[in-house]
Design an enzyme around this catalytic site. Structure first.
Site, short mmCIF file in Angstrom:
data_model
loop_
_atom_site.label_atom_id
_atom_site.label_comp_id
_atom_site.label_asym_id
_atom_site.label_seq_id
_atom_site.Cartn_x
_atom_site.Cartn_y
_atom_site.Cartn_z
N ASN A 262 1.01 -1.10 0.44
CA ASN A 262 -0.26 -0.03 -0.03
C ASN A 262 0.91 1.16 -0.46
O ASN A 262 1.23 1.56 1.23
CB ASN A 262 -0.75 0.07 1.12
CG ASN A 262 -1.68 1.67 1.61
OD1 ASN A 262 -1.49 1.94 0.57
ND2 ASN A 262 -2.34 1.27 2.75
N LYS B 175 -0.11 4.15 -0.09
CA LYS B 175 -0.66 5.71 0.40
C LYS B 175 -0.17 6.87 -0.65
O LYS B 175 -0.53 6.56 -1.55
CB LYS B 175 0.35 5.86 2.13
CG LYS B 175 0.09 4.53 2.72
CD LYS B 175 0.41 4.80 4.35
CE LYS B 175 0.13 3.16 4.89
NZ LYS B 175 0.32 3.34 6.43
N HIS C 159 -9.15 0.96 5.14
CA HIS C 159 -8.08 1.07 5.77
C HIS C 159 -8.47 2.42 7.44
O HIS C 159 -8.72 3.04 7.19
CB HIS C 159 -6.39 1.93 4.67
CG HIS C 159 -4.94 2.12 4.88
ND1 HIS C 159 -4.81 2.78 6.15
CD2 HIS C 159 -4.25 0.80 5.06
CE1 HIS C 159 -3.69 2.32 6.52
NE2 HIS C 159 -3.42 1.40 5.93
N GLU D 197 -5.05 -5.33 11.15
CA GLU D 197 -3.88 -3.57 10.89
C GLU D 197 -3.61 -3.15 12.32
O GLU D 197 -4.82 -2.10 12.47
CB GLU D 197 -3.65 -2.95 9.95
CG GLU D 197 -3.67 -3.63 8.41
CD GLU D 197 -3.24 -2.88 7.31
OE1 GLU D 197 -1.92 -2.93 6.92
OE2 GLU D 197 -4.12 -1.12 7.21
N GLY E 204 3.21 2.23 10.44
CA GLY E 204 4.52 3.11 10.33
C GLY E 204 5.10 3.04 11.27
O GLY E 204 5.13 4.16 11.76
#
Ligand code: PGA
Length: 249
Positions: A9, A11, A94, A165, A171
Site C-alpha cells: 500500500n 498510500k 484502511h 492491521e 508506520g
C-alpha cells in the site's frame, strides 16, 4: 490451499514517474508459486503502474473506492472508473481512512458492498488502537468492526480478503509479535465461521499489516492463520519490497 498475498500500500507516496521506475524493477522478481503480489498506488499513478505491470504477475489495485455509482461527489473515484482502467483489487476501511477521513463502519460497509457487487477483490481492513489493546479489548473491538463493516452482506462466494492491521503497529516500527498477530487472525477466522460457516472460514484469506519488514515477514507467513501481508513503508522502495517478495520460507 489458500494462496498467499504480498500487498504493498503506497498510500500518498510515489507519483506516476516514480511508480513506473519502481514497477520496472519489481516486475523482474520471480514470484513464488502459490503467491500473489499486488501494489496499491495512489489513483493518479495507477495508469502508469498498470502499463508497466501488464503481462507481469503483479496486479495493480486502488486504495479506496466510492460507494456511489456516479454523480455529484467531488473528489471521489467510482467503481466504473477503476474497472475501465483494468483495476480489480481495492482496499476498503484502511485505518487511515477510518481515523483521518472519518469513515465509520457504515461507510466502509457501503464501499465494501458496492465493490463486491461490481466484482472487485476487496481487502477489508480491521484493527484496534493502542488504548483498546491496553485494555485487552482488541478481540471485542475487531469482532464488532467485522460484523458492522459487513452488515447485511453475504460474503460467501465473493472475493473478500480481511486484513488485520493494529493501528499501534502501523508506520510505528512497533511490530505486533507473530504470536499476537496469529492469535487475532485465528480469532477473526473463528468469527467468520460463526457468521458464515465452516467453508467460508477455511477459504477466506486473512492478512496481517503493521510494520512488516524483511526481519519479520518469514515468521508471519509461516503462521497457520496468516495468509499474507499488507505492507506500507517497506513497499515504497524496490530494495525493501523485493526482500519481502523474496522472503525466506
Ligand atoms: P506500515 O503500514 O507497513 O508502514 O506499518 C501498513 C499499512 O498501513 O497498510
Amino acid at each position: 490451499m489458500r494462496k498467499k498475498i504480498i500487498a504493498g500500500n503506497w498510500k500518498m507516496n510515489i507519483n506516476h514517474l516514480e511508480a513506473e521506475k519502481l514497477l520496472e524493477d519489481l516486475v523482474k522478481c520471480d514470484i513464488k508459486d502459490n503467491h500473489e503480489v499486488i501494489v496499491f498506488p495512489p489513483f493518479t499513478s495507477i495508469p502508469a503502474a498498470l502499463k508497466v505491470a501488464l503481462n507481469s504477475e503483479i496486479r495493480v489495485g486502488a486504495q479506496n473506492i466510492s460507494q456511489y455509482e456516479n454523480g455529484a461527489y467531488t473528489g471521489e473515484i467510482s467503481s466504473d472508473m477503476l474497472l475501465t482502467l483494468g483495476v480489480k483489487d481495492v482496499i476498503v476501511g484502511h485505518s487511515e481512512r477510518r481515523e483521518i477521513f472519518k469513515e465509520d463502519n457504515e461507510i466502509v460497509r457501503d464501499k465494501a458492498k458496492k465493490a463486491l457487487e461490481d466484482g472487485f477483490h476487496v481487502i477489508l481492513c480491521l484493527g484496534e488502537n493502542q488504548e483498546i489493546r491496553d485494555r485487552s479489548k482488541e478481540e471485542d473491538f475487531v469482532k464488532n468492526q467485522l460484523i458492522n463493516s459487513l452488515k447485511n452482506i453475504d460474503i460467501r462466494g465473493k472475493n473478500i480478503i480481511l486484513a488485520y492491521e493494529p493501528i499501534w503497529a502501523i508506520g510505528t516500527g512497533k511490530t505486533c509479535s507473530g504470536e499476537d498477530a496469529e492469535k487475532m487472525c485465528f480469532f477473526i477466522r473463528k468469527t467468520i465461521k460463526e457468521l458464515y460457516g465452516e467453508d467460508e472460514a477455511s477459504l477466506i484469506r486473512i492478512l496481517y499489516g503493521g510494520s512488516v519488514k524483511a526481519e519479520n515477514i518469514s515468521d508471519l507467513m509461516a503462521r497457520d492463520n496468516i495468509d499474507g501481508v499488507l505492507v506500507g513503508g517497506a513497499s515504497l522502495k524496490s530494495e525493501s519490497f523485493k526482500k519481502l517478495i523474496n522472503y525466506e520460507v
